[in-house]
Design an enzyme around this catalytic site. Structure first.
Site, short mmCIF file in Angstrom:
data_model
loop_
_atom_site.label_atom_id
_atom_site.label_comp_id
_atom_site.label_asym_id
_atom_site.label_seq_id
_atom_site.Cartn_x
_atom_site.Cartn_y
_atom_site.Cartn_z
N HIS A 60 0.81 -1.40 -0.05
CA HIS A 60 -0.12 0.26 -0.05
C HIS A 60 0.76 1.28 0.05
O HIS A 60 1.95 1.24 0.42
CB HIS A 60 -0.66 0.20 1.23
CG HIS A 60 -2.05 -1.10 1.15
ND1 HIS A 60 -3.29 -1.03 2.01
CD2 HIS A 60 -2.05 -2.04 0.80
CE1 HIS A 60 -3.86 -2.09 1.86
NE2 HIS A 60 -3.24 -2.70 0.94
N GLU A 62 1.08 3.83 1.82
CA GLU A 62 1.35 4.29 3.16
C GLU A 62 2.84 3.40 3.69
O GLU A 62 3.79 3.90 4.04
CB GLU A 62 0.39 4.28 4.00
CG GLU A 62 -0.57 5.32 4.10
CD GLU A 62 -1.61 4.57 3.31
OE1 GLU A 62 -2.93 5.26 3.16
OE2 GLU A 62 -1.65 3.55 2.74
N CYS A 93 -2.28 -0.33 7.25
CA CYS A 93 -1.39 0.90 7.13
C CYS A 93 -1.33 1.67 8.38
O CYS A 93 -0.33 2.22 8.89
CB CYS A 93 -1.87 1.64 5.93
SG CYS A 93 -1.51 0.79 4.45
#
Length: 163
Positions: A60, A62, A93
């Site tokens: 992801h 992040e 995250c």
């Protein structure tokens, strides 16, 4: 708009630009998410969702930004840093942000916005709440086994860190 707001919007624009990189690739590398990590008003890490291209459900934006910032700083500790992300962080995250000691996160889109375009973040928050409260979650089980074996490494760690 005060000067502080313009600084925050400047960094949110950078997170948006990371997300837009995936748009320019027709989202073939990952979803519409971008993030930056900032220290002392300097971007020290950036990332965009690369789940599809990396075949990695943890890639992801992040997480990518945290990894990039940690490499750039040569540290696992991002205390004093701020994250700007194009969307409210998913549970994974958010946990990574907390493990990295980032204490301020600015986000653009909401969990509901992500839900509207087909992402399950909100469902994961509900499932985690059920797991924490020992309620059943459809198609998921969390079972403990072998504690008498695995606790030994924890005991070694505890004893080593007492010295």
């Amino acid at each position: 708009m005060c000067n502080n707001d313009s600084i925050h919007l400047k960094f949110m624009k950078k997170a948006f630009e990371c997300a837009e990189q995936n748009s320019s690739l027709d989202f073939q590398e990952g979803g519409p998410f971008g993030a930056v990590v900032v220290q002392n008003e300097n971007i020290i890490g950036s990332g965009r969702n690369k789940v599809l291209v990396n075949h990695d459900p943890t890639a992801h934006a992040e997480i990518q930004a945290i990894r990039n910032a940690c490499i750039n700083l040569g540290s696992h500790d991002l205390s004093g840093c701020i994250m700007y992300t194009s969307c409210f962080p998913c549970p994974m995250c958010l946990s990574a942000i907390m493990w990295a000691n980032i204490s301020i996160v600015y986000y653009g889109n909401t969990r509901k916005d992500a839900d509207k375009i087909g992402f399950r973040d909100d469902a994961f928050y509900i499932a985690l709440n059920n797991i924490i409260n020992n309620k059943p979650v459809k198609d998921f089980k969390l079972l403990q086994i072998g504690n008498e074996l695995t606790i030994k490494t924890f005991e070694k760690f505890l004893n080593q860190n007492r010295s």
